[in-house]
Design a protein around this motif. Structure first.
Motif, PDB file in Angstrom:
ATOM      1  N   GLY A 164       0.775  -1.361   0.112  1.00  0.00           N
ATOM      2  CA  GLY A 164      -0.082  -0.100   0.207  1.00  0.00           C
ATOM      3  C   GLY A 164       0.930   1.189   0.195  1.00  0.00           C
ATOM      4  O   GLY A 164       0.294   2.325  -0.023  1.00  0.00           O
ATOM      5  N   ARG A 165       2.079   1.090   0.249  1.00  0.00           N
ATOM      6  CA  ARG A 165       3.047   2.431  -0.130  1.00  0.00           C
ATOM      7  C   ARG A 165       4.310   2.064  -0.867  1.00  0.00           C
ATOM      8  O   ARG A 165       4.622   0.786  -1.044  1.00  0.00           O
ATOM      9  CB  ARG A 165       3.579   2.735   1.509  1.00  0.00           C
ATOM     10  CG  ARG A 165       2.412   3.018   2.285  1.00  0.00           C
ATOM     11  CD  ARG A 165       3.142   3.573   3.662  1.00  0.00           C
ATOM     12  NE  ARG A 165       3.790   4.725   3.622  1.00  0.00           N
ATOM     13  CZ  ARG A 165       3.429   5.964   3.638  1.00  0.00           C
ATOM     14  NH1 ARG A 165       1.918   6.167   3.744  1.00  0.00           N
ATOM     15  NH2 ARG A 165       4.076   7.218   3.564  1.00  0.00           N
ATOM     16  N   ALA A 166       4.882   2.859  -1.547  1.00  0.00           N
ATOM     17  CA  ALA A 166       6.140   2.691  -2.062  1.00  0.00           C
ATOM     18  C   ALA A 166       6.726   3.829  -2.540  1.00  0.00           C
ATOM     19  O   ALA A 166       6.269   5.072  -2.288  1.00  0.00           O
ATOM     20  CB  ALA A 166       5.683   1.944  -3.547  1.00  0.00           C
ATOM     21  N   ASP A 167       8.193   3.778  -3.088  1.00  0.00           N
ATOM     22  CA  ASP A 167       8.873   4.752  -3.467  1.00  0.00           C
ATOM     23  C   ASP A 167       9.210   4.648  -5.087  1.00  0.00           C
ATOM     24  O   ASP A 167       9.778   3.616  -5.234  1.00  0.00           O
ATOM     25  CB  ASP A 167      10.226   4.895  -2.913  1.00  0.00           C
ATOM     26  CG  ASP A 167      11.069   5.871  -3.496  1.00  0.00           C
ATOM     27  OD1 ASP A 167      10.699   7.067  -4.242  1.00  0.00           O
ATOM     28  OD2 ASP A 167      12.163   5.879  -3.374  1.00  0.00           O
ATOM     29  N   LEU A 168       8.313   5.201  -5.762  1.00  0.00           N
ATOM     30  CA  LEU A 168       8.248   5.104  -7.198  1.00  0.00           C
ATOM     31  C   LEU A 168       9.691   5.387  -7.957  1.00  0.00           C
ATOM     32  O   LEU A 168       9.818   5.131  -9.134  1.00  0.00           O
ATOM     33  CB  LEU A 168       7.030   5.590  -7.949  1.00  0.00           C
ATOM     34  CG  LEU A 168       5.676   5.238  -7.383  1.00  0.00           C
ATOM     35  CD1 LEU A 168       4.715   5.804  -8.351  1.00  0.00           C
ATOM     36  CD2 LEU A 168       5.636   3.703  -7.554  1.00  0.00           C
ATOM     37  N   VAL A 169      10.531   6.206  -7.166  1.00  0.00           N
ATOM     38  CA  VAL A 169      11.773   6.168  -7.898  1.00  0.00           C
ATOM     39  C   VAL A 169      12.719   5.095  -7.571  1.00  0.00           C
ATOM     40  O   VAL A 169      13.223   4.455  -8.355  1.00  0.00           O
ATOM     41  CB  VAL A 169      12.667   7.457  -7.321  1.00  0.00           C
ATOM     42  CG1 VAL A 169      14.077   7.739  -7.753  1.00  0.00           C
ATOM     43  CG2 VAL A 169      11.759   8.707  -7.993  1.00  0.00           C
ATOM     44  N   GLY A 170      13.046   4.830  -6.002  1.00  0.00           N
ATOM     45  CA  GLY A 170      13.861   3.749  -5.630  1.00  0.00           C
ATOM     46  C   GLY A 170      13.532   2.054  -6.098  1.00  0.00           C
ATOM     47  O   GLY A 170      14.319   1.486  -5.976  1.00  0.00           O
ATOM     48  N   GLU A 174      14.220   3.504 -11.188  1.00  0.00           N
ATOM     49  CA  GLU A 174      15.640   3.269 -11.335  1.00  0.00           C
ATOM     50  C   GLU A 174      15.673   1.738 -11.778  1.00  0.00           C
ATOM     51  O   GLU A 174      17.115   1.492 -11.839  1.00  0.00           O
ATOM     52  CB  GLU A 174      16.261   3.499  -9.831  1.00  0.00           C
ATOM     53  CG  GLU A 174      16.241   5.146  -9.557  1.00  0.00           C
ATOM     54  CD  GLU A 174      17.059   5.224  -8.379  1.00  0.00           C
ATOM     55  OE1 GLU A 174      17.310   4.302  -7.577  1.00  0.00           O
ATOM     56  OE2 GLU A 174      17.412   6.462  -8.075  1.00  0.00           O
ATOM     57  N   TYR A 175      14.746   0.801 -11.659  1.00  0.00           N
ATOM     58  CA  TYR A 175      14.962  -0.202 -12.024  1.00  0.00           C
ATOM     59  C   TYR A 175      14.234  -0.833 -13.333  1.00  0.00           C
ATOM     60  O   TYR A 175      14.847  -1.619 -14.171  1.00  0.00           O
ATOM     61  CB  TYR A 175      14.120  -1.383 -10.807  1.00  0.00           C
ATOM     62  CG  TYR A 175      15.062  -1.434  -9.646  1.00  0.00           C
ATOM     63  CD1 TYR A 175      16.093  -2.432  -9.659  1.00  0.00           C
ATOM     64  CD2 TYR A 175      15.236  -0.426  -8.799  1.00  0.00           C
ATOM     65  CE1 TYR A 175      16.861  -2.671  -8.624  1.00  0.00           C
ATOM     66  CE2 TYR A 175      16.086  -0.609  -7.781  1.00  0.00           C
ATOM     67  CZ  TYR A 175      16.863  -1.655  -7.342  1.00  0.00           C
ATOM     68  OH  TYR A 175      17.885  -1.938  -6.623  1.00  0.00           O
ATOM     69  N   LEU A 176      13.083  -0.200 -13.835  1.00  0.00           N
ATOM     70  CA  LEU A 176      12.718  -0.492 -15.088  1.00  0.00           C
ATOM     71  C   LEU A 176      13.704  -0.381 -16.370  1.00  0.00           C
ATOM     72  O   LEU A 176      13.707  -1.429 -17.254  1.00  0.00           O
ATOM     73  CB  LEU A 176      11.303   0.148 -15.086  1.00  0.00           C
ATOM     74  CG  LEU A 176      10.512  -0.299 -16.605  1.00  0.00           C
ATOM     75  CD1 LEU A 176       9.989  -1.659 -16.753  1.00  0.00           C
ATOM     76  CD2 LEU A 176       9.349   0.440 -16.641  1.00  0.00           C
ATOM     77  N   PRO A 177      14.078   0.741 -16.316  1.00  0.00           N
ATOM     78  CA  PRO A 177      15.113   0.947 -17.781  1.00  0.00           C
ATOM     79  C   PRO A 177      16.110  -0.131 -17.711  1.00  0.00           C
ATOM     80  O   PRO A 177      16.609  -0.458 -18.722  1.00  0.00           O
ATOM     81  CB  PRO A 177      15.469   2.433 -17.504  1.00  0.00           C
ATOM     82  CG  PRO A 177      14.502   3.007 -16.726  1.00  0.00           C
ATOM     83  CD  PRO A 177      14.159   1.976 -15.744  1.00  0.00           C
ATOM     84  N   MET A 178      16.638  -0.310 -16.583  1.00  0.00           N
ATOM     85  CA  MET A 178      17.839  -1.271 -16.521  1.00  0.00           C
ATOM     86  C   MET A 178      17.616  -2.641 -16.802  1.00  0.00           C
ATOM     87  O   MET A 178      18.275  -3.231 -17.648  1.00  0.00           O
ATOM     88  CB  MET A 178      18.723  -1.183 -14.955  1.00  0.00           C
ATOM     89  CG  MET A 178      19.948  -2.069 -15.119  1.00  0.00           C
ATOM     90  SD  MET A 178      21.178  -1.488 -16.453  1.00  0.00           S
ATOM     91  CE  MET A 178      21.630  -0.116 -15.341  1.00  0.00           C
ATOM     92  N   ALA A 179      16.377  -2.955 -16.369  1.00  0.00           N
ATOM     93  CA  ALA A 179      15.881  -4.373 -16.729  1.00  0.00           C
ATOM     94  C   ALA A 179      15.494  -4.474 -18.212  1.00  0.00           C
ATOM     95  O   ALA A 179      15.863  -5.504 -18.695  1.00  0.00           O
ATOM     96  CB  ALA A 179      14.298  -4.725 -15.994  1.00  0.00           C
ATOM     97  N   VAL A 180      15.026  -3.463 -18.662  1.00  0.00           N
ATOM     98  CA  VAL A 180      14.688  -3.367 -20.192  1.00  0.00           C
ATOM     99  C   VAL A 180      15.981  -3.199 -21.140  1.00  0.00           C
ATOM    100  O   VAL A 180      15.998  -4.223 -22.049  1.00  0.00           O
ATOM    101  CB  VAL A 180      13.803  -2.354 -20.710  1.00  0.00           C
ATOM    102  CG1 VAL A 180      13.342  -2.248 -22.159  1.00  0.00           C
ATOM    103  CG2 VAL A 180      12.553  -2.440 -19.911  1.00  0.00           C
ATOM    104  N   THR A 266      16.124   7.439 -19.328  1.00  0.00           N
ATOM    105  CA  THR A 266      14.750   6.829 -19.103  1.00  0.00           C
ATOM    106  C   THR A 266      14.578   6.831 -17.514  1.00  0.00           C
ATOM    107  O   THR A 266      13.436   6.812 -17.192  1.00  0.00           O
ATOM    108  CB  THR A 266      14.743   5.584 -19.603  1.00  0.00           C
ATOM    109  OG1 THR A 266      15.149   5.536 -21.111  1.00  0.00           O
ATOM    110  CG2 THR A 266      13.159   5.054 -19.798  1.00  0.00           C
ATOM    111  N   ALA A 267      15.520   6.575 -16.551  1.00  0.00           N
ATOM    112  CA  ALA A 267      15.162   6.478 -15.120  1.00  0.00           C
ATOM    113  C   ALA A 267      14.767   8.063 -14.687  1.00  0.00           C
ATOM    114  O   ALA A 267      13.749   8.228 -14.177  1.00  0.00           O
ATOM    115  CB  ALA A 267      16.370   6.226 -14.308  1.00  0.00           C
TER     116      ALA A 267
END
Length: 497
Positions: A164-170, A174-180, A266-267
């Motif tokens: 129910g909570r998150a940090d959409l940066v950390g 910061e993770y989606l572009p590297m995975a792609v 992209t991050a």
């Protein structure tokens, strides 16, 4: 480069120099403004002071008080990047480098060091290297990558959706572009916390930036050796097998440029777009009967908060003039993306919506224009839309003025984007979107679709499983009948089926 001393007050009065070694008010030798040190964490005010004092091209100092021209005007930046006869990206032309003024331990060395890459060459060599990169880019399956972006988004959201909570940066941006990018390059097994943190560190210009750069290069050179021995259908293999016949060193250096530039850009783009989505009323409310879509939010962000603030650097091949300044042969110039995007001659009203206008400087221009900008846009478009489909009630968990940025000469990076939402169950990352002849209307909380076209709204994310928040019911008012078979084909094409 030795720009003439100047008076910040535009008078002939002598300047009062600060004590040696003191970065007082960001003023360095000769009265030049420093683009680093205490007091210059956010460089936007510095750029505006330089613009007021000198116009569209201004003298300044980099780390170790290296002289540089900062190009602040939009048209002057475009003139520089498009005039290959006057300006080159070959760092070896830079007078401070030729005179031994650039120290090996300079934190900007990962950006400054000359490498055998297309962005540092010109002429036939540039055509050879650039042709290999664009040739490998042309082999990327964009529909397949959009599917992968969607699955990677679902995987990342699964890690925090139940909280129910998150940090959409950390935890996301910061993770989606590297995975792609690891998938595109052909090294998904290398995607982990370590490579993400190394990429982040080397771009900060920190004391450990050189070590982080070495780690990244080790990963990429090992990949190069593997693909040279056993090619596969990935970007790296196509780069190696291109008729340009790149050496292993050239392959590794180009992989580094593609990986790091795409990752960082992209991050930052993802973080900035998500912030716009969460805080900008133009996205959350209808405007004149229309709506701001995710792609429109992306383009607005590329104007207001470009992923890279500046690019190091361009170098004068001959004596010339730019923006009223005399530029000497061997002078270095900073490609001013962020200050150029807010040039008052181009944008007299910074609050005006830039919808449909792609003349920003975010992806450069001329022969060195970013060849992978469509991949960056796809990651932002699909990633943001998929996340909002999973978490339609997401809200900022702090006041907007509490958000903080970490700034460097190359970019301004949002430190954290805390959000809250009703806890959601995890989803199967391979679950496919349910095909329906008439798409359900989204709730009014998120305006993701577009009212100006008859295309279906972007829905790359998997459908919510039982227990997730249901979508709003279809509109009760009559609407034109759509042919189901046409809609199904459009939706299947969008989803990559």
């Amino acid at each position: 480069m030795t720009p003439e001393p100047f008076s910040p007050t535009d008078t002939d009065e002598p300047l009062t120099a600060p004590p040696p070694g003191c970065p007082a008010h960001g003023i360095g030798p000769g009265g030049l403004r420093r683009l680093y040190g205490p007091g210059t964490e956010d460089l936007r005010p510095v750029y505006e002071k330089l613009r007021a004092e000198h116009g569209p091209v201004a003298p300044a100092l980099l780390h170790d008080d290296l002289p540089i021209w900062v190009v602040l005007g939009h048209s002057e930046n475009m003139q520089m990047v498009r005039t290959a006869s006057h300006y080159s990206r070959d760092l070896r032309l830079w007078t401070p480098l030729r005179q031994g003024m650039v120290k090996p331990e300079n934190p900007l060395m990962p950006h400054l060091a000359w490498q055998p890459i297309c962005s540092h060459t010109e002429g036939d060599e540039h055509l050879r290297l650039r042709g290999a990169v664009t040739g490998a880019m042309s082999t990327i399956d964009h529909r397949g990558i959009r599917r992968y972006i969607n699955r990677a988004t679902q995987h990342l959201v699964n890690k925090f959706c139940e909280e129910g909570r998150a940090d959409l940066v950390g935890q996301f941006a910061e993770y989606l572009p590297m995975a792609v990018m690891c998938e595109i390059l052909g090294m998904p097994e290398e995607y982990n916390d370590q490579i993400v943190q190394a990429a982040r560190d080397m771009l900060k210009g920190s004391e450990t930036a050189i070590a982080s750069n070495a780690y990244i290069m080790d990963v990429l050179m090992r990949l190069t050796v593997r693909r040279r021995a056993a090619p596969q259908d990935d970007f790296t293999s196509h780069l190696i097998n291109h008729p340009a016949r790149l050496t292993d060193d050239e392959v590794g250096q180009h992989l580094r440029v593609v990986l790091i530039a795409a990752y960082e850009a992209t991050a930052n783009l993802l973080a900035n777009v998500l912030r716009v989505v969460l805080t900008d009323p133009r996205f959350r409310a209808q405007l004149n009967g229309g709506q701001m879509t995710v792609p429109e939010a992306v383009e607005q962000s590329l104007w207001d908060e470009p992923p890279f603030s500046t690019i190091l650097g361009y170098f004068a091949k001959q004596d010339t003039e730019l923006g009223g300044q005399h530029i000497r042969k061997g002078d270095g110039l900073l490609f001013g993306i962020a200050p150029g995007n807010v040039d008052p001659r181009v944008r007299p009203d910074l609050t005006a919506n830039m919808q449909g206008n792609r003349s920003h400087l975010a992806f450069g221009g001329g022969s060195h224009e970013c060849p992978g900008q469509d991949i960056g846009r796809a990651i932002a478009d699909v990633g943001v839309d998929a996340l909002l489909t999973r978490l339609p009630d997401v809200e900022l968990a702090c006041d907007e003025d509490e958000l903080q940025w970490r700034s460097s000469i190359s970019n301004q990076h949002l430190v954290a984007l805390p959000v809250e939402f009703a806890p959601k169950p995890q989803q199967d990352v391979m679950e496919r979107l349910t095909i329906s002849p008439v798409p359900p209307q989204r709730s009014n909380d998120w305006q993701i679709g577009t009212a100006q076209t008859h295309l279906p709204p972007q829905q790359p994310a998997a459908a919510e499983p039982t227990g997730a928040m249901p979508a709003a019911p279809p509109v009760a008012t009559p609407e034109p009948v759509r042919r189901p078979n046409v809609f199904r084909r459009l939706l299947r094409w969008w989803s990559g089926d």
